[in-house]
Motif scaffolding. Structure first.
Motif, PDB file in Angstrom:
ATOM      1  N   GLY A  99       3.403 -55.469  10.687  1.00 20.61           N
ATOM      2  CA  GLY A  99       4.407 -56.279  10.642  1.00 20.61           C
ATOM      3  C   GLY A  99       4.711 -56.176  12.131  1.00 20.61           C
ATOM      4  N   ALA A 100       5.917 -57.146  12.365  1.00 13.85           N
ATOM      5  CA  ALA A 100       6.265 -57.546  13.763  1.00 13.85           C
ATOM      6  C   ALA A 100       7.784 -57.684  13.437  1.00 13.85           C
ATOM      7  N   PHE A 101       8.771 -57.309  14.197  1.00 24.25           N
ATOM      8  CA  PHE A 101       9.863 -57.377  14.068  1.00 24.25           C
ATOM      9  C   PHE A 101      10.277 -58.557  14.753  1.00 24.25           C
ATOM     10  N   LEU A 102      11.303 -59.354  13.792  1.00 21.18           N
ATOM     11  CA  LEU A 102      11.834 -60.802  14.801  1.00 21.18           C
ATOM     12  C   LEU A 102      13.167 -60.876  14.983  1.00 21.18           C
ATOM     13  N   SER A 103      13.696 -60.972  15.988  1.00 26.99           N
ATOM     14  CA  SER A 103      15.235 -61.209  16.226  1.00 26.99           C
ATOM     15  C   SER A 103      15.380 -62.785  16.560  1.00 26.99           C
ATOM     16  N   LEU A 104      16.336 -63.453  16.093  1.00 28.93           N
ATOM     17  CA  LEU A 104      16.561 -64.832  16.562  1.00 28.93           C
ATOM     18  C   LEU A 104      17.835 -65.144  17.279  1.00 28.93           C
ATOM     19  N   TRP A 105      17.785 -65.464  18.227  1.00 25.10           N
ATOM     20  CA  TRP A 105      18.922 -65.899  19.248  1.00 25.10           C
ATOM     21  C   TRP A 105      19.205 -67.252  19.120  1.00 25.10           C
ATOM     22  N   ASP A 106      20.284 -67.679  19.184  1.00 20.17           N
ATOM     23  CA  ASP A 106      20.703 -68.861  19.512  1.00 20.17           C
ATOM     24  C   ASP A 106      21.468 -69.226  20.631  1.00 20.17           C
ATOM     25  N   MET A 107      20.884 -69.767  21.609  1.00 18.56           N
ATOM     26  CA  MET A 107      21.582 -69.718  23.120  1.00 18.56           C
ATOM     27  C   MET A 107      22.475 -71.032  22.985  1.00 18.56           C
ATOM     28  N   GLY A 108      23.698 -70.877  23.123  1.00 25.85           N
ATOM     29  CA  GLY A 108      24.409 -72.254  23.064  1.00 25.85           C
ATOM     30  C   GLY A 108      24.154 -72.982  24.346  1.00 25.85           C
ATOM     31  N   HIS A 120      24.125 -67.093  29.723  1.00 25.73           N
ATOM     32  CA  HIS A 120      22.792 -66.981  29.540  1.00 25.73           C
ATOM     33  C   HIS A 120      22.022 -65.977  30.124  1.00 25.73           C
ATOM     34  N   ASN A 121      22.417 -65.388  31.162  1.00 24.03           N
ATOM     35  CA  ASN A 121      21.755 -64.534  32.073  1.00 24.03           C
ATOM     36  C   ASN A 121      21.879 -63.146  31.249  1.00 24.03           C
ATOM     37  N   VAL A 122      22.659 -62.932  30.421  1.00 21.41           N
ATOM     38  CA  VAL A 122      22.806 -61.616  29.790  1.00 21.41           C
ATOM     39  C   VAL A 122      21.630 -61.581  28.797  1.00 21.41           C
ATOM     40  N   PHE A 123      21.105 -62.747  28.126  1.00 26.56           N
ATOM     41  CA  PHE A 123      20.172 -62.780  26.905  1.00 26.56           C
ATOM     42  C   PHE A 123      18.874 -63.248  27.338  1.00 26.56           C
ATOM     43  N   LEU A 124      18.550 -64.265  28.310  1.00 29.04           N
ATOM     44  CA  LEU A 124      17.459 -64.602  28.760  1.00 29.04           C
ATOM     45  C   LEU A 124      16.628 -63.257  29.540  1.00 29.04           C
ATOM     46  N   SER A 125      15.306 -63.367  29.130  1.00 29.31           N
ATOM     47  CA  SER A 125      14.534 -62.507  29.774  1.00 29.31           C
ATOM     48  C   SER A 125      12.864 -62.967  29.648  1.00 29.31           C
ATOM     49  N   SER A 126      11.866 -62.164  30.058  1.00 33.13           N
ATOM     50  CA  SER A 126      10.728 -62.666  29.773  1.00 33.13           C
ATOM     51  C   SER A 126      10.179 -62.126  28.665  1.00 33.13           C
ATOM     52  N   HIS A 127      10.877 -61.406  27.607  1.00 32.88           N
ATOM     53  CA  HIS A 127      10.551 -60.985  26.375  1.00 32.88           C
ATOM     54  C   HIS A 127      10.919 -61.846  25.426  1.00 32.88           C
ATOM     55  N   GLY A 128       9.880 -62.775  24.866  1.00 38.05           N
ATOM     56  CA  GLY A 128      10.413 -63.499  23.894  1.00 38.05           C
ATOM     57  C   GLY A 128       9.507 -64.880  23.651  1.00 38.05           C
TER      58      GLY A 128
END
Length: 251
Positions: free
Chosen positions: A51-60, A69-77
Motif C-alpha cells: 500500500g501507499a499513503f496518500l495525503s490530499l492538499w488543496d492549495m487555495g 504556497h512556498n510552505v507546501f509546494l515541493s518536488s514530492h507529489g
C-alpha cells in the motif's frame, strides 16, 4: 506478525506485569521504551506492505493564499491543476494563471529546496478542466474545443521539464456517472511512480520521529518550531544523530 490481542496487551501494559499508571521511575521508563519500540516495529512492518499513503492538499488559488504556497509546494507529489473549461475559452488570464502555477511548482521543486532526487525531472502534473457539463450546454462542438485546449496546454514551454503530464475533464452536474473521475484516479495512480521520492529507501530510524510528530498532532499541536523538534528528538528512545538528518527526515 503480532496478533491484535498481543498488540492490545502490549500497548496497555498488561504484559510482563507492567500494569499501567501505578508504575514510576525506571520501571515506567522501561515500559515506555518497550511500547515505543513495539510501535516502531509495527510501523516498519506496515511500511513493507504494497500500500501507499496518500495525503490530499488543496492549495487555495486565491490571491490571499499565495503567501503560503512556498510552505507546501515541493518536488514530492502529484499536482492537479484545476481550471474551469469555459473560463479558459473566454479569459486569457486563465492561461496565464495555469502557467504561473507551473512555474511555482517548478521553482519550489528545485534541487536547492528539496532532498536529493532519484528521478531528475519536475513533479507529475495533471490538468483537470471542470464544468464540462457547462461547456456541453453552451457549445455544440465541445469535444473539439476540449481537444484544442489540451493541445494548447501541451505546448506550454513551462512544461518542458515535466516528464509526466496528463489532461482530463470533470462533469460537475449531479446526474453524471463519475466516468471522468475514474479517469482522473487512473492518472493519479499512473503518476505515482513518477514522483521523485518513489522507490527511495527510508531509514527505519526515521519512523520514530514521524510517530512522535503524529502524536503531537493528535494532542492538538499544529505548528512546531525546528528547535522544538530537536528537543523532541533528544527525548526519543531512538534519536536521529544530527540536525542534517532530521531535516532530511522532515522533507
Amino acid at each position: 506478525m503480532e496478533t491484535p490481542e498481543i498488540e492490545a496487551g502490549f500497548l496497555t501494559g498488561s504484559q510482563d506485569g507492567l500494569d499501567g499508571d501505578s508504575l514510576s521511575g525506571d520501571t515506567a521508563a522501561v515500559k515506555r521504551a518497550l511500547v515505543e519500540s513495539f510501535q516502531v516495529k509495527r510501523a516498519s512492518l506496515r511500511a513493507k506492505s504494497d500500500g501507499a499513503f496518500l495525503s490530499l492538499w488543496d492549495m487555495g488559488g486565491h490571491t490571499s493564499f499565495q503567501a503560503s504556497h512556498n510552505v507546501f509546494l515541493s518536488s514530492h507529489g502529484v499536482y492537479l491543476l484545476v481550471f474551469r473549461l469555459t473560463d479558459f475559452l473566454k479569459d486569457k488570464l486563465e492561461t496565464d494563471r495555469l502557467k504561473k502555477w507551473i512555474r511555482l511548482i517548478g521553482t519550489f521543486s528545485s534541487g536547492e529546496l528539496n532532498a536529493p532526487r532519484i528521478k531528475q525531472h519536475d513533479p507529475p502534473l495533471i490538468f483537470v478542466g471542470t464544468f464540462l457539463d457547462e461547456l456541453k450546454r453552451t457549445t455544440l462542438d465541445y469535444d473539439k474545443r476540449v481537444q484544442a485546449m489540451q493541445s494548447n496546454i501541451a505546448k506550454f514551454p513551462e512544461l518542458s521539464a515535466h516528464k509526466f503530464v496528463r489532461f482530463c475533464t470533470a462533469d460537475n452536474s449531479l446526474g453524471n456517472d463519475d466516468t471522468e473521475l475514474e479517469v482522473l484516479r487512473g492518472f493519479i495512480i499512473e503518476a505515482a511512480v513518477h514522483q521523485d521520492q518513489w522507490d527511495r529507501e527510508i531509514p527505519a530510524r526515521w519512523v520514530k520521529l514521524e510517530m512522535d510528530l503524529l502524536e503531537a498532532r493528535k494532542k492538538g499541536t499544529r505548528i512546531l518550531k525546528f528547535a522544538e523538534v530537536i528537543e523532541m528528538n533528544k527525548r526519543s528512545v531512538a534519536p536521529l544523530p544530527d540536525e542534517d538528518e532530521m531535516k532530511l527526515a522532515l522533507e
